[in-house]
Design a protein around this motif. Structure first.
Motif, mmCIF file in Angstrom:
data_model
loop_
_atom_site.group_PDB
_atom_site.id
_atom_site.type_symbol
_atom_site.label_atom_id
_atom_site.label_comp_id
_atom_site.label_asym_id
_atom_site.label_seq_id
_atom_site.Cartn_x
_atom_site.Cartn_y
_atom_site.Cartn_z
ATOM 1 N N GLN A 72 0.829 -1.202 0.000
ATOM 2 C CA GLN A 72 0.000 0.000 0.000
ATOM 3 C C GLN A 72 0.867 1.257 0.000
ATOM 4 O O GLN A 72 0.604 2.203 -0.738
ATOM 5 N N ALA A 73 1.913 1.269 0.806
ATOM 6 C CA ALA A 73 2.824 2.419 0.846
ATOM 7 C C ALA A 73 3.511 2.599 -0.505
ATOM 8 O O ALA A 73 3.684 3.730 -0.972
ATOM 9 N N TRP A 74 3.890 1.499 -1.151
ATOM 10 C CA TRP A 74 4.527 1.553 -2.463
ATOM 11 C C TRP A 74 3.585 2.184 -3.482
ATOM 12 O O TRP A 74 3.981 3.068 -4.251
ATOM 13 N N ASP A 130 -5.705 6.688 6.150
ATOM 14 C CA ASP A 130 -5.523 5.781 7.277
ATOM 15 C C ASP A 130 -4.260 4.920 7.170
ATOM 16 O O ASP A 130 -4.254 3.768 7.569
ATOM 17 N N LEU A 131 -3.196 5.504 6.614
ATOM 18 C CA LEU A 131 -1.929 4.792 6.562
ATOM 19 C C LEU A 131 -1.245 4.894 7.921
ATOM 20 O O LEU A 131 -1.438 5.864 8.652
ATOM 21 N N SER A 132 -0.463 3.897 8.234
ATOM 22 C CA SER A 132 0.298 3.911 9.487
ATOM 23 C C SER A 132 1.457 4.894 9.341
ATOM 24 O O SER A 132 1.835 5.278 8.233
ATOM 25 N N TYR A 133 2.037 5.278 10.466
ATOM 26 C CA TYR A 133 3.196 6.176 10.422
ATOM 27 C C TYR A 133 4.343 5.527 9.645
ATOM 28 O O TYR A 133 5.065 6.200 8.910
ATOM 29 N N LYS A 134 4.499 4.235 9.806
ATOM 30 C CA LYS A 134 5.553 3.513 9.092
ATOM 31 C C LYS A 134 5.316 3.573 7.584
ATOM 32 O O LYS A 134 6.249 3.803 6.807
ATOM 33 N N GLU A 135 4.069 3.391 7.152
ATOM 34 C CA GLU A 135 3.753 3.459 5.726
ATOM 35 C C GLU A 135 3.946 4.879 5.189
ATOM 36 O O GLU A 135 4.477 5.065 4.091
ATOM 37 N N ILE A 136 3.540 5.864 5.977
ATOM 38 C CA ILE A 136 3.711 7.258 5.547
ATOM 39 C C ILE A 136 5.200 7.581 5.421
ATOM 40 O O ILE A 136 5.610 8.265 4.482
ATOM 41 N N ALA A 137 5.995 7.064 6.335
ATOM 42 C CA ALA A 137 7.445 7.266 6.256
ATOM 43 C C ALA A 137 7.992 6.671 4.958
ATOM 44 O O ALA A 137 8.855 7.277 4.309
ATOM 45 N N ALA A 138 7.483 5.522 4.558
ATOM 46 C CA ALA A 138 7.919 4.907 3.303
ATOM 47 C C ALA A 138 7.478 5.741 2.105
ATOM 48 O O ALA A 138 8.235 5.908 1.144
ATOM 49 N N VAL A 139 6.263 6.276 2.150
ATOM 50 C CA VAL A 139 5.752 7.101 1.054
ATOM 51 C C VAL A 139 6.571 8.377 0.917
ATOM 52 O O VAL A 139 6.923 8.795 -0.185
#
Length: 180
Positions: free
Chosen positions: A69-71, A143-152
């Motif tokens: 999802q982050a990708w 509703d992305l997690s902080y970890k996913e947002i960091a990847a984005v």
């Protein structure tokens, strides 16, 4: 709703079927993510289409590490920034550039201006610095997690949390002000 692992497996086994699943799950969220960044409906549609073309062309580059999802959202964010850069006469923008220049863009008929609070919220979000705007949108709306947002955003979780916190505080202050 289809799980990301099922989408990845389906794309690997049958690209056409897999991309139908991908589109079914992500077309609307990606459109709205991009729309919040570029404001204009037609531009958002173009960038959304470009996002899925880019996903299709670069799918083999997805290593399976990190959130799918982050990708997907990172590609969408890059397409939105690329579009904003073209509109400002640059080949691309970075998050450091002031993407809030979209405030000056004429919005289209797809936005409901009768909802005063929603309009005020959008003005508050668009007034944020780019990284805060992106962190807020990805957390609050997507509703992305902080970890996913960091990847984005290619940053750390701590930076994302700080950007989200500052954004939320600024939005609350703006919403509580008498400005419209």
């Amino acid at each position: 709703m289809t799980d990301n692992k099922d989408i990845i497996q389906a794309i690997r086994e049958n690209a056409e079927q897999g991309f139908r699943l991908l589109m079914a799950k992500y077309k609307e969220p990606i459109y709205w993510h991009i729309r919040r960044l570029v404001v204009n409906h037609a531009d958002a549609q173009d960038a959304t289409q470009d996002t899925f073309v880019r996903i299709f062309r670069s799918f083999e580059q997805y290593s399976g590490e990190g959130s799918f999802q982050a990708w997907v959202f990172r590609i969408a964010t890059n397409e939105a920034l690329r579009l904003l850069g073209r509109n400002q006469g640059k080949t691309t923008l970075s998050l450091e550039d002031n993407v809030t220049a979209t405030l000056t863009m004429k919005a289209d008929d797809y936005y409901d201006y009768s909802n005063v609070e929603a309009v005020k919220l959008q003005k508050a979000i668009l007034a944020l610095p780019a990284k805060q705007q992106l962190a807020f949108n990805l957390r609050y709306y997507d509703d992305l997690s902080y970890k996913e947002i960091a990847a984005v955003t290619d940053s750390t979780e701590a930076t994302v949390k700080a950007n989200y916190h500052f954004a939320k505080e600024k939005i609350i202050m703006y919403m509580n002000s008498n400005e419209t």
